[in-house]
Design an enzyme around this catalytic site. Structure first.
Site: not given
Length: 158
Positions: A33-34
């Site tokens: 996600d990051a």
């Protein structure tokens, strides 16, 4: 964007070698996600300066669960068997959270996509990760273009 930033972070002094197979799919999705968020924000800023609120709205179009679900469906044919298995593991992981702005199936596929990115990042396969990030933007942009072409023309727009 080249893979140097990811290489520098992933191979920094404080990073020790890890067995990525010991991480849960959700832990890999957490990193994925990051990675995806950083890639999209960098891409949008490189496309041109804009107020932060506009940049945020543009990024949401790429990072929301429905967009990620559409992306993974569009790229599944390009994945290796190993990558498809990582997506499957991420998709089937029990997150314990209920999505607020997506249906459960879209959310699960989005988690699979993020798991794949986290897996490639932790595996330090930055070249492949960037290939799939570039493909994800292409798929997303093509989907937005197709949706725009399907919209009926409003009489006020003529």
């Amino acid at each position: 964007m080249n893979d140097e930033i990811f290489r520098l972070v992933g191979e920094g002094e404080s990073m020790k070698p890890v067995d990525i197979n010991t991480f849960s799919p959700l832990a890999l999705a957490y990193v994925g996600d990051a990675v995806y968020e950083l890639y999209i924000r960098t891409l949008l800023l490189n496309r041109g300066n804009a107020p932060v609120h506009k940049l945020h709205l543009r990024s949401v179009a790429y990072v929301k669960a429905k967009a990620q679900s559409d992306i993974i469906h569009g790229m599944i044919q390009y994945l290796t068997d190993e990558e498809a298995e990582v997506v499957r593991r991420g998709r089937n992981a029990k997150s314990g959270t209920i999505p607020k702005h997506a249906d459960v199936v879209e959310y699960k596929y989005a988690t699979g996509f993020e798991t794949l990115l986290g897996y490639l990042y932790m595996k330090k396969d930055y070249r492949r990760m960037l290939e799939l990030l570039e493909l994800s933007v292409k798929i997303s942009d093509e989907g937005k273009q197709a949706m725009a072409e399907d919209k009926p023309v409003d009489e006020g727009d003529k």
